[in-house]
Design an enzyme around this catalytic site. Structure first.
Site, PDB file in Angstrom:
ATOM      1  N   LYS A 212       0.831  -1.209   0.000  1.00 51.09           N
ATOM      2  CA  LYS A 212       0.000   0.000   0.000  1.00 51.09           C
ATOM      3  C   LYS A 212       0.870   1.265   0.000  1.00 51.09           C
ATOM      4  O   LYS A 212       0.611   2.230  -0.729  1.00 51.09           O
ATOM      5  CB  LYS A 212      -0.917  -0.012   1.219  1.00 51.09           C
ATOM      6  CG  LYS A 212      -1.614   1.285   1.499  1.00 51.09           C
ATOM      7  CD  LYS A 212      -2.628   1.634   0.429  1.00 51.09           C
ATOM      8  CE  LYS A 212      -2.947   3.106   0.458  1.00 51.09           C
ATOM      9  NZ  LYS A 212      -4.220   3.446  -0.086  1.00 51.09           N
ATOM     10  N   CYS A 266      -3.496  11.020   1.369  1.00 55.70           N
ATOM     11  CA  CYS A 266      -2.879   9.729   1.073  1.00 55.70           C
ATOM     12  C   CYS A 266      -1.482   9.920   0.515  1.00 55.70           C
ATOM     13  O   CYS A 266      -0.490   9.612   1.165  1.00 55.70           O
ATOM     14  CB  CYS A 266      -3.732   8.995   0.055  1.00 55.70           C
ATOM     15  SG  CYS A 266      -5.476   9.088   0.430  1.00 55.70           S
TER      16      CYS A 266
HETATM   17  N1  SAJ Z   1      -1.732  14.860  -9.150  1.00 52.41           N
HETATM   18  C1  SAJ Z   1      -0.867  15.579  -9.973  1.00 52.41           C
HETATM   19  N2  SAJ Z   1      -0.546  15.084 -11.200  1.00 52.41           N
HETATM   20  C2  SAJ Z   1      -1.042  13.904 -11.666  1.00 52.41           C
HETATM   21  C3  SAJ Z   1      -1.897  13.143 -10.819  1.00 52.41           C
HETATM   22  C4  SAJ Z   1      -2.234  13.660  -9.564  1.00 52.41           C
HETATM   23  O1  SAJ Z   1      -0.403  16.666  -9.602  1.00 52.41           O
HETATM   24  O2  SAJ Z   1      -0.712  13.531 -12.793  1.00 52.41           O
HETATM   25  C5  SAJ Z   1      -2.054  15.384  -7.802  1.00 52.41           C
HETATM   26  C6  SAJ Z   1      -3.546  15.627  -7.568  1.00 52.41           C
HETATM   27  O3  SAJ Z   1      -3.937  16.876  -8.055  1.00 52.41           O
HETATM   28  C7  SAJ Z   1      -3.619  15.532  -6.052  1.00 52.41           C
HETATM   29  C8  SAJ Z   1      -2.575  14.463  -5.724  1.00 52.41           C
HETATM   30  O4  SAJ Z   1      -1.728  14.380  -6.846  1.00 52.41           O
HETATM   31  O5  SAJ Z   1      -3.226  16.741  -5.436  1.00 52.41           O
HETATM   32  C9  SAJ Z   1      -3.153  13.089  -5.415  1.00 52.41           C
HETATM   33  O6  SAJ Z   1      -4.237  12.791  -6.269  1.00 52.41           O
HETATM   34  P1  SAJ Z   1      -4.513  11.323  -6.881  1.00 52.41           P
HETATM   35  O7  SAJ Z   1      -5.742  11.421  -7.694  1.00 52.41           O
HETATM   36  O8  SAJ Z   1      -3.308  10.837  -7.555  1.00 52.41           O
HETATM   37  O9  SAJ Z   1      -4.699  10.398  -5.618  1.00 52.41           O
HETATM   38  P2  SAJ Z   1      -5.573  10.427  -4.258  1.00 52.41           P
HETATM   39  O10 SAJ Z   1      -4.689  10.955  -3.163  1.00 52.41           O
HETATM   40  O11 SAJ Z   1      -6.884  11.094  -4.458  1.00 52.41           O
HETATM   41  O12 SAJ Z   1      -5.811   8.865  -4.034  1.00 52.41           O
HETATM   42  C10 SAJ Z   1      -4.699   7.995  -3.923  1.00 52.41           C
HETATM   43  C11 SAJ Z   1      -4.907   6.815  -4.865  1.00 52.41           C
HETATM   44  N3  SAJ Z   1      -3.641   6.087  -5.011  1.00 52.41           N
HETATM   45  C12 SAJ Z   1      -3.100   5.802  -6.215  1.00 52.41           C
HETATM   46  O13 SAJ Z   1      -3.597   6.154  -7.252  1.00 52.41           O
HETATM   47  C13 SAJ Z   1      -1.833   5.002  -6.207  1.00 52.41           C
HETATM   48  C14 SAJ Z   1      -6.028   5.929  -4.320  1.00 52.41           C
HETATM   49  O14 SAJ Z   1      -6.155   4.761  -5.106  1.00 52.41           O
HETATM   50  C15 SAJ Z   1      -5.750   5.542  -2.863  1.00 52.41           C
HETATM   51  O15 SAJ Z   1      -6.806   4.785  -2.308  1.00 52.41           O
HETATM   52  C16 SAJ Z   1      -5.629   6.806  -2.064  1.00 52.41           C
HETATM   53  O16 SAJ Z   1      -4.538   7.577  -2.590  1.00 52.41           O
HETATM   54  C17 SAJ Z   1      -5.375   6.446  -0.613  1.00 52.41           C
HETATM   55  O17 SAJ Z   1      -6.324   6.565   0.181  1.00 52.41           O
HETATM   56  O18 SAJ Z   1      -4.284   5.998  -0.276  1.00 52.41           O
END
Ligand code: SAJ
Length: 418
Positions: A212, A266
């Site tokens: 995880k 996360c």
């Molecule tokens: N972000 C970027 N660039 C990207 C992708 C995301 O800047 O290309 C930023 C987003 O704007 C945000 C952050 O990253 O600020 C995180 O967003 P996210 O959509 O990547 O993830 P979370 O935090 O909403 O959810 C994640 C997920 N993990 C993965 O995709 C590996 C989700 O599946 C998990 O369940 C969750 O963390 C968790 O609870 O751990």
């Protein structure tokens, strides 16, 4: 069908409890917050998540789910409480410890305890040790012990659902199930098999905890790479969006998107759990965290440099949430940018976010911050800071930005290069 006590009715616990109830289990959701309990019992989620309200309403009206401020005896206990980190980036396990103590009196022979909260390696075994000392009348498993006989099964089944798509992903995402022993994994898999349509992979608890953490660290490191590229491109006067788009035409390259930083509860948190257990070895993981944490400061500096050219600058900030199309502002990098701009007293900051009704308390009373509609923000601002790619922002006519300085952190106005 089983009786299940879900400990913690937050972003993870509530969807899990509602889903379990929808599959016919008798579910009691336990939470220390009476407000959350009241709202769940009225069939209302205390946060917005697409499709959750419908699932929850059905669960409550069929009496398969009720919320309570007391724990009950159950076949399964699912722990879904927060695991934040402290100021020194060390994990704060106080919520997991409290949850463990709260369920201890209600365990019975044959109960299974599942930890869903993202946790540092060793936490599932820590639960087993704490329960064993609270309940000397019951026998508990020890790590990978195949011979021992025990009364309680304990496993880690880390949540993996993406905010904004939780209800769907609860069913369709593959799951990792790591028991203290293999028998423990099988007991947990029995419960998850009642709603997961994807594959379930059985491993041990330490591996499941680590898996995880590396999922979210993988994403953090890759976003840090994209954010670093955006800073380099700015220095070299290259359009980062065009560069990434062209690089991604290579069959083995898939660069993520730069942004205002990385937020949420996360990805901005979990990598620290690895760093805290292996500080010397976790060099890329730590660097990624630092790069992503530095990004909002860099964005704010860019905006302030532009603002210094105006007499009474008005900066329109498009977006305050931590990512597009959610209302969650936890660890939001755009909020951090807004704070940094407002601290520069000469700037008037207009915040525009169709997902947000009001700003967090520490910002709502600040003199030089106000909220406005998309239309007003476009109309009034000298500088447009594009911070979050909400659906509504994608529909803004780009001509509305023509007479402004635009700091586009998310590539909202990026033109396709081909
Ligand atoms: N972000 C970027 N660039 C990207 C992708 C995301 O800047 O290309 C930023 C987003 O704007 C945000 C952050 O990253 O600020 C995180 O967003 P996210 O959509 O990547 O993830 P979370 O935090 O909403 O959810 C994640 C997920 N993990 C993965 O995709 C590996 C989700 O599946 C998990 O369940 C969750 O963390 C968790 O609870 O751990």
């Amino acid at each position: 069908m089983s009786t299940v006590c879900v400990v913690g009715l937050g972003y993870i616990g509530l969807p899990v409890a509602s889903m379990l109830a929808s599959r016919g289990h008798n579910v009691v959701g336990y939470d220390v917050n009476p407000k959350a309990v009241d709202s769940v019992n009225k069939g209302q989620a205390h946060f917005f998540e697409p499709d959750l309200d419908m699932l929850l309403k059905a669960a409550v009206s069929t009496e398969r789910l009720r919320a309570s401020t007391t724990v009950v005896e159950a076949d399964y206990f699912v722990i879904a409480v927060p695991t934040p980190f402290r100021a020194d980036h060390q994990p704060d396990l106080s919520y997991v410890d409290a949850a463990t103590q709260s369920i201890a009196p209600f365990l019975k022979v044959g109960s299974t305890v599942v930890l869903e909260s993202t946790s540092p390696v060793g936490t599932t075994e820590r639960i087993a040790t704490q329960l064993a000392s609270a309940r000397p009348d019951l026998r508990f498993p020890t790590y990978k012990d195949t011979a021992g006989d025990y009364d309680i099964a304990i496993a880690h089944c880390p949540e993996r659902i993406l905010p904004g798509q939780m209800v769907k992903e609860l069913v369709t995402n593959d799951r990792i199930i790591g028991g203290v022993t293999e028998k423990c994994s099988r007991a947990a898999a029995e419960l998850y098999g009642s709603f997961v349509s994807a594959k379930m992979f059985i491993t041990d608890c330490r591996t499941a905890e680590f898996v995880k953490l590396i999922e979210n660290s993988y994403r953090d490191v890759n976003i840090a790479f994209a954010n670093e590229l955006s800073v380099i491109c700015d220095k070299l006067d290259i359009d980062v969006w065009a560069a990434i788009e062209l690089a991604n035409r290579h069959p083995r390259v898939s660069i993520l998107r730069p942004g205002a930083g990385v937020g949420g509860h996360c990805i901005a948190v979990d990598p620290w759990f690895i760093v805290s257990t292996a500080p010397e070895e976790s060099r890329i993981i730590r660097a990624a965290r630092e790069i992503n944490d530095a990004k909002p400061h860099w964005v704010a500096r860019q905006i302030i440099q532009h603002a210094d050219r105006f007499k009474n600058p008005i900066v329109g900030c498009f977006g305050a949430t931590y990512k597009p199309d959610v209302e969650d502002m936890r660890e939001s990098p755009s909020l951090e940018v807004i704070k940094l701009l407002a601290a520069h007293g000469d700037i008037r900051v207009i915040v525009c976010d169709p997902m947000v009704k009001e700003l967090p308390r520490e910002l709502s009373g600040v003199n030089n911050i106000s909220m406005a509609s998309i239309d007003e923000t476009c109309h009034q601002s000298d500088i447009a800071a594009l911070l979050v790619g909400h659906r509504q922002f994608q529909q803004i006519n780009p001509n509305r930005f023509l007479n402004k300085i635009v700091v586009d952190t998310i590539g909202l106005l990026a033109k396709p290069s081909m």
